[in-house]
Design an enzyme around this catalytic site. Structure first.
Site, PDB file in Angstrom:
ATOM      1  N   ARG A  52       0.829  -1.202   0.000  1.00 43.11           N
ATOM      2  CA  ARG A  52       0.000   0.000   0.000  1.00 43.11           C
ATOM      3  C   ARG A  52       0.872   1.265   0.000  1.00 43.11           C
ATOM      4  O   ARG A  52       0.520   2.263  -0.588  1.00 43.11           O
ATOM      5  CB  ARG A  52      -0.901  -0.022   1.237  1.00 43.11           C
ATOM      6  CG  ARG A  52      -2.257   0.526   0.975  1.00 43.11           C
ATOM      7  CD  ARG A  52      -3.219   0.270   2.068  1.00 43.11           C
ATOM      8  NE  ARG A  52      -2.626  -0.115   3.337  1.00 43.11           N
ATOM      9  CZ  ARG A  52      -3.325  -0.393   4.417  1.00 43.11           C
ATOM     10  NH1 ARG A  52      -4.630  -0.354   4.368  1.00 43.11           N
ATOM     11  NH2 ARG A  52      -2.739  -0.730   5.540  1.00 43.11           N
ATOM     12  N   ASP A  94      -3.208  -0.629  -3.804  1.00 41.00           N
ATOM     13  CA  ASP A  94      -4.091  -0.916  -2.681  1.00 41.00           C
ATOM     14  C   ASP A  94      -5.072  -2.000  -3.111  1.00 41.00           C
ATOM     15  O   ASP A  94      -5.802  -1.823  -4.090  1.00 41.00           O
ATOM     16  CB  ASP A  94      -4.834   0.369  -2.289  1.00 41.00           C
ATOM     17  CG  ASP A  94      -5.625   0.184  -1.000  1.00 41.00           C
ATOM     18  OD1 ASP A  94      -6.003  -0.975  -0.703  1.00 41.00           O
ATOM     19  OD2 ASP A  94      -5.840   1.179  -0.296  1.00 41.00           O
ATOM     20  N   LYS A 150       0.134 -18.468   6.868  1.00 45.01           N
ATOM     21  CA  LYS A 150      -0.835 -18.623   7.945  1.00 45.01           C
ATOM     22  C   LYS A 150      -1.235 -17.234   8.459  1.00 45.01           C
ATOM     23  O   LYS A 150      -0.456 -16.288   8.249  1.00 45.01           O
ATOM     24  CB  LYS A 150      -0.242 -19.456   9.071  1.00 45.01           C
ATOM     25  CG  LYS A 150       0.747 -18.681   9.964  1.00 45.01           C
ATOM     26  CD  LYS A 150       1.072 -19.408  11.232  1.00 45.01           C
ATOM     27  CE  LYS A 150       1.772 -18.489  12.195  1.00 45.01           C
ATOM     28  NZ  LYS A 150       2.189 -19.017  13.443  1.00 45.01           N
ATOM     29  N   HIS A 180       6.267 -22.530   7.736  1.00 41.15           N
ATOM     30  CA  HIS A 180       7.722 -22.361   7.586  1.00 41.15           C
ATOM     31  C   HIS A 180       8.505 -23.421   8.360  1.00 41.15           C
ATOM     32  O   HIS A 180       9.671 -23.648   8.074  1.00 41.15           O
ATOM     33  CB  HIS A 180       8.166 -20.941   7.961  1.00 41.15           C
ATOM     34  CG  HIS A 180       8.126 -20.641   9.419  1.00 41.15           C
ATOM     35  ND1 HIS A 180       7.010 -20.159  10.048  1.00 41.15           N
ATOM     36  CD2 HIS A 180       9.077 -20.760  10.377  1.00 41.15           C
ATOM     37  CE1 HIS A 180       7.285 -19.990  11.326  1.00 41.15           C
ATOM     38  NE2 HIS A 180       8.524 -20.350  11.561  1.00 41.15           N
ATOM     39  N   LYS A 184      12.517 -25.954   7.613  1.00 43.18           N
ATOM     40  CA  LYS A 184      13.693 -26.065   8.491  1.00 43.18           C
ATOM     41  C   LYS A 184      14.482 -27.319   8.143  1.00 43.18           C
ATOM     42  O   LYS A 184      13.902 -28.382   7.913  1.00 43.18           O
ATOM     43  CB  LYS A 184      13.257 -26.115   9.964  1.00 43.18           C
ATOM     44  CG  LYS A 184      12.730 -24.776  10.468  1.00 43.18           C
ATOM     45  CD  LYS A 184      12.255 -24.904  11.905  1.00 43.18           C
ATOM     46  CE  LYS A 184      11.647 -23.617  12.400  1.00 43.18           C
ATOM     47  NZ  LYS A 184      12.619 -22.606  12.766  1.00 43.18           N
ATOM     48  N   GLU A 218       8.551 -20.239  23.432  1.00 44.27           N
ATOM     49  CA  GLU A 218       9.021 -18.886  23.095  1.00 44.27           C
ATOM     50  C   GLU A 218       9.224 -18.105  24.383  1.00 44.27           C
ATOM     51  O   GLU A 218       8.417 -18.247  25.322  1.00 44.27           O
ATOM     52  CB  GLU A 218       7.976 -18.163  22.243  1.00 44.27           C
ATOM     53  CG  GLU A 218       7.731 -18.807  20.892  1.00 44.27           C
ATOM     54  CD  GLU A 218       6.666 -18.056  20.108  1.00 44.27           C
ATOM     55  OE1 GLU A 218       7.025 -17.293  19.213  1.00 44.27           O
ATOM     56  OE2 GLU A 218       5.473 -18.228  20.410  1.00 44.27           O
ATOM     57  N   ASP A 237      -2.670 -20.392  16.829  1.00 41.54           N
ATOM     58  CA  ASP A 237      -1.488 -19.736  16.264  1.00 41.54           C
ATOM     59  C   ASP A 237      -0.344 -20.723  16.016  1.00 41.54           C
ATOM     60  O   ASP A 237       0.401 -20.574  15.053  1.00 41.54           O
ATOM     61  CB  ASP A 237      -1.022 -18.619  17.221  1.00 41.54           C
ATOM     62  CG  ASP A 237       0.123 -17.807  16.637  1.00 41.54           C
ATOM     63  OD1 ASP A 237       0.015 -17.399  15.472  1.00 41.54           O
ATOM     64  OD2 ASP A 237       1.129 -17.584  17.347  1.00 41.54           O
ATOM     65  N   HIS A 242       2.045 -25.607  13.047  1.00 41.46           N
ATOM     66  CA  HIS A 242       3.422 -26.092  13.212  1.00 41.46           C
ATOM     67  C   HIS A 242       3.493 -27.397  14.006  1.00 41.46           C
ATOM     68  O   HIS A 242       4.140 -28.366  13.590  1.00 41.46           O
ATOM     69  CB  HIS A 242       4.287 -25.039  13.916  1.00 41.46           C
ATOM     70  CG  HIS A 242       4.207 -23.678  13.306  1.00 41.46           C
ATOM     71  ND1 HIS A 242       4.264 -23.465  11.949  1.00 41.46           N
ATOM     72  CD2 HIS A 242       4.069 -22.448  13.861  1.00 41.46           C
ATOM     73  CE1 HIS A 242       4.168 -22.167  11.699  1.00 41.46           C
ATOM     74  NE2 HIS A 242       4.047 -21.536  12.848  1.00 41.46           N
ATOM     75  N   LYS A 340       4.050 -18.850  25.245  1.00 39.84           N
ATOM     76  CA  LYS A 340       4.816 -17.599  25.245  1.00 39.84           C
ATOM     77  C   LYS A 340       5.246 -17.260  26.658  1.00 39.84           C
ATOM     78  O   LYS A 340       4.630 -17.724  27.627  1.00 39.84           O
ATOM     79  CB  LYS A 340       3.947 -16.468  24.694  1.00 39.84           C
ATOM     80  CG  LYS A 340       3.621 -16.674  23.236  1.00 39.84           C
ATOM     81  CD  LYS A 340       3.128 -15.418  22.587  1.00 39.84           C
ATOM     82  CE  LYS A 340       3.019 -15.591  21.094  1.00 39.84           C
ATOM     83  NZ  LYS A 340       4.309 -15.590  20.407  1.00 39.84           N
TER      84      LYS A 340
HETATM   85  P1  NAD Z   1       2.472  -6.198   8.192  1.00 48.09           P
HETATM   86  O1  NAD Z   1       1.263  -5.489   8.707  1.00 48.09           O
HETATM   87  O2  NAD Z   1       3.775  -5.864   8.790  1.00 48.09           O
HETATM   88  O3  NAD Z   1       2.593  -5.919   6.620  1.00 48.09           O
HETATM   89  C1  NAD Z   1       1.497  -5.999   5.793  1.00 48.09           C
HETATM   90  C2  NAD Z   1       1.870  -5.656   4.356  1.00 48.09           C
HETATM   91  O4  NAD Z   1       0.677  -5.705   3.603  1.00 48.09           O
HETATM   92  C3  NAD Z   1       2.463  -4.267   4.140  1.00 48.09           C
HETATM   93  O5  NAD Z   1       3.428  -4.348   3.125  1.00 48.09           O
HETATM   94  C4  NAD Z   1       1.270  -3.449   3.638  1.00 48.09           C
HETATM   95  O6  NAD Z   1       1.613  -2.393   2.766  1.00 48.09           O
HETATM   96  C5  NAD Z   1       0.518  -4.489   2.873  1.00 48.09           C
HETATM   97  N1  NAD Z   1      -0.905  -4.144   2.810  1.00 48.09           N
HETATM   98  C6  NAD Z   1      -1.752  -3.973   3.838  1.00 48.09           C
HETATM   99  N2  NAD Z   1      -2.963  -3.634   3.364  1.00 48.09           N
HETATM  100  C7  NAD Z   1      -2.865  -3.609   2.020  1.00 48.09           C
HETATM  101  C8  NAD Z   1      -3.763  -3.316   0.997  1.00 48.09           C
HETATM  102  N3  NAD Z   1      -5.039  -2.970   1.233  1.00 48.09           N
HETATM  103  N4  NAD Z   1      -3.320  -3.393  -0.274  1.00 48.09           N
HETATM  104  C9  NAD Z   1      -2.045  -3.723  -0.538  1.00 48.09           C
HETATM  105  N5  NAD Z   1      -1.139  -4.024   0.409  1.00 48.09           N
HETATM  106  C10 NAD Z   1      -1.548  -3.943   1.668  1.00 48.09           C
HETATM  107  O7  NAD Z   1       2.157  -7.741   8.281  1.00 48.09           O
HETATM  108  P2  NAD Z   1       3.198  -8.950   8.440  1.00 48.09           P
HETATM  109  O8  NAD Z   1       3.547  -9.098   9.872  1.00 48.09           O
HETATM  110  O9  NAD Z   1       4.290  -8.796   7.473  1.00 48.09           O
HETATM  111  O10 NAD Z   1       2.302 -10.209   8.082  1.00 48.09           O
HETATM  112  C11 NAD Z   1       1.898 -10.523   6.758  1.00 48.09           C
HETATM  113  C12 NAD Z   1       1.118 -11.840   6.790  1.00 48.09           C
HETATM  114  O11 NAD Z   1       1.980 -12.880   7.220  1.00 48.09           O
HETATM  115  C13 NAD Z   1      -0.058 -11.833   7.756  1.00 48.09           C
HETATM  116  O12 NAD Z   1      -1.060 -12.652   7.246  1.00 48.09           O
HETATM  117  C14 NAD Z   1       0.530 -12.477   9.001  1.00 48.09           C
HETATM  118  O13 NAD Z   1      -0.453 -13.084   9.783  1.00 48.09           O
HETATM  119  C15 NAD Z   1       1.436 -13.504   8.368  1.00 48.09           C
HETATM  120  N6  NAD Z   1       2.530 -13.894   9.233  1.00 48.09           N
HETATM  121  C16 NAD Z   1       3.385 -12.972   9.737  1.00 48.09           C
HETATM  122  C17 NAD Z   1       4.435 -13.382  10.528  1.00 48.09           C
HETATM  123  C18 NAD Z   1       5.425 -12.388  11.069  1.00 48.09           C
HETATM  124  O14 NAD Z   1       6.381 -12.825  11.723  1.00 48.09           O
HETATM  125  N7  NAD Z   1       5.270 -11.106  10.837  1.00 48.09           N
HETATM  126  C19 NAD Z   1       4.606 -14.730  10.833  1.00 48.09           C
HETATM  127  C20 NAD Z   1       3.727 -15.662  10.280  1.00 48.09           C
HETATM  128  C21 NAD Z   1       2.692 -15.221   9.491  1.00 48.09           C
END
Ligand code: NAD
Length: 494
Positions: A52, A94, A150, A180, A184, A218, A237, A242, A340
């Site tokens: 976005r 977006d 996930k 993920h 591993k 964790e 979660d 996992h 956690k």
């Molecule tokens: P984040 O909020 O940090 O990033 C979200 C991304 O999506 C950003 O780049 C944002 O610009 C984009 N975005 C949001 N709304 C948008 C829209 N309307 N149009 C286009 N792009 C849009 O989220 P994150 O932590 O990176 O997580 C991403 C996904 O991965 C989620 O589903 C989360 O549950 C999953 N996930 C994250 C982690 C982690 O460690 N962060 C671990 C496992 C799973």
């Protein structure tokens, strides 16, 4: 598996949707950069970051460069970043806007000659609109494929809605659901260990194995993920995905081949064989906890409800005695726990073998144990009884000896340069680029796992089983210990 002939001659494009997000910065960009460094990305592969934020390619690529350096700086070779950065273009789009697909198509150019891999690193609530945009723009045609992260739902019903919305654009063979843990090295080594050796498989059953323990611990609390976490809790979660994937790899029958369907057919059978946990046994077979005040990771912790600012029925710790109702595993429980604010960050599997039927060494002989550590270090060790060197008055004196089966240690021991510990996403992104979905989770696996987990959550609700508080920095509530110690002679390997 996506046909390699379909993908083979085309130019590859990796479209990272959510390219500015936390997951992308911490895991995905560093993984791609390392794949590039090691020569796994084809010379003409392009990477499009979609998010976005309208930060422009230059700023975005600078942030990516910093993120890569932070994560894998020690392993970076001169020239890697410069080459990697040239592959990347950032496009601000977006998902809520209708011109998403058209704009992306314009960026992609002649789409007929492309092999596009989409990685949706965004909230699952965006999977549907994004897949619709992709489909409307005609970008969903084979061999193009999609990787999703996930959480795939918070129960069976919501997972079906997500899977249906993705399935409308991409058939199952081109839908890559990431867990993920499956990337591993040690998890992949479970398959090698079990099915590449004759010594373990004949013993791999309830005749010889007393029980199995799997712990994912964790030290951190929920931190900034509280909004998400409070809706999910530890069972959704961590356990639904996992932990149950690890159970599958440990418990499955030998697959007929290393092909994706042969492997996943066996995994799903395990999930379908999990004995339902019902209102009658949920209090004995599960424990729920929530961290309260204490110290974890060297810091004072106020407690989950204080962090949230309101009461919560969400568990930050769950332990489950899982039973697999089939010939191989009847009578051998799998004790699973995750949480956690626990005392250590570790992921480990303990295969506890049964004691000797008759010991000629008295009580000195301890039962064998196979210990598989996934975190913080990856290591597999087998505890065997061995004669202690020297003369003792009592005769043969035993000691336990750890045989390390770790691949990395073996390399170090040979005086060779140890292979770098890879980020789990490296393997999975490479597999997805090559169209190999064996280490990705099939829809029926996700649904079978949810079906079992839904039964547990439903039983918690029906029996009003609330999480018990545990001090942050301890291994969960007393009920977590009781769960295993109720079974004579068994205790967690803390
Ligand atoms: P984040 O909020 O940090 O990033 C979200 C991304 O999506 C950003 O780049 C944002 O610009 C984009 N975005 C949001 N709304 C948008 C829209 N309307 N149009 C286009 N792009 C849009 O989220 P994150 O932590 O990176 O997580 C991403 C996904 O991965 C989620 O589903 C989360 O549950 C999953 N996930 C994250 C982690 C982690 O460690 N962060 C671990 C496992 C799973």
């Amino acid at each position: 598996m996506v046909s390699s002939s379909a993908a083979g001659s085309r130019q590859q494009v990796f479209v990272l949707v959510g390219g500015t997000g936390d997951l992308a910065m911490r895991m995905l960009w560093p993984s791609l950069a390392m794949l590039d460094q090691d020569g796994f990305l084809s010379d003409n592969l392009r990477i499009i970051s979609v998010a976005r934020e309208d930060c422009g390619t230059e700023v975005c690529v600078d942030r990516i460069g910093n993120a890569v350096t932070k994560r894998v700086g020690e392993s970076l070779e001169p020239g890697t970043l410069a080459r990697f950065r040239k592959r990347i273009v950032h496009v601000a789009l977006d998902a809520a806007k209708d011109d998403w697909g058209a704009k992306l198509k314009a960026e992609l150019g002649d789409v007929d000659g492309l092999d596009v891999v989409f990685f949706l690193s965004v909230s699952p609530s965006l999977f549907k609109p994004i897949c619709e945009h992709i489909e409307r723009a005609g970008l969903n045609k084979a061999p193009n494929r999609v990787i999703i992260e996930k959480p795939i739902g918070r129960d069976l019903a919501s997972s079906k809605v997500i899977n249906d919305s993705v399935a409308h654009a991409f058939d199952e063979s081109r839908t890559f659901r990431i867990d993920h843990y499956l990337g591993k090295e040690t998890v992949q080594n479970l398959i090698a260990l079990r099915f590449g050796n004759v010594v373990f498989e004949p013993l791999w059953n309830s005749q010889t194995i007393d029980h199995v323990q799997i712990t994912i611990a964790e030290t951190v609390g929920v931190g900034e993920r509280l909004g998400y976490y409070d809706e999910y809790g530890a069972i959704r979660d961590m356990l639904q995905n996992h932990l149950l994937q690890l159970v599958c790899l440990l418990a499955m029958e030998p697959p007929s081949a290393l092909s994706s369907d042969a492997l996943r057919d066996e995994k799903v059978k395990v999930l379908r064989s999990l004995k339902p946990i019902t209102v009658d046994n949920v209090k004995d077979h599960t424990a729920r906890g929530q961290y309260g005040p204490g110290f974890a990771d060297g810091h004072p912790v106020a407690g989950y409800e204080v962090e949230k600012g309101s009461p919560s029925n969400t568990e930050t710790f769950v332990a489950i005695k899982a039973e697999i109702a089939n010939w191989r595993w009847a009578g051998t429980p799998f004790y699973l726990r995750t949480g956690k604010c626990l005392p250590s960050r570790s992921t480990e599997i303990v295969i506890q073998f049964k004691p000797l039927p008759h010991s000629i060494f008295g009580s000195e002989a301890k039962a064998n144990r196979l210990h598989i550590r996934l975190q913080p270090d990856e290591d597999i060790s087998l505890t065997v009884m061995n004669k202690a060197p020297g003369l003792t008055a009592e005769g043969t004196h035993l000691q336990s000896l750890d045989l390390s089966l770790s691949l990395i240690k073996a390399f170090e021991g040979n005086g060779e340069k140890a292979p770098r510990r890879r980020i789990a996403y490296e393997r999975l992104i490479l597999d997805a680029l090559q169209g190999n979905n064996a280490q990705f989770v099939r829809r029926d696996e996700v649904e079978a796992a949810w079906m079992w987990v839904d039964g547990i959550i439903d039983s918690w609700t029906k029996t009003s089983m609330k999480p018990q508080q545990y001090p942050a920095g301890t291994f969960g509530p007393v009920s977590g210990y009781r769960l295993i110690e109720r079974d004579e002679g068994r205790t967690w390997n803390d």
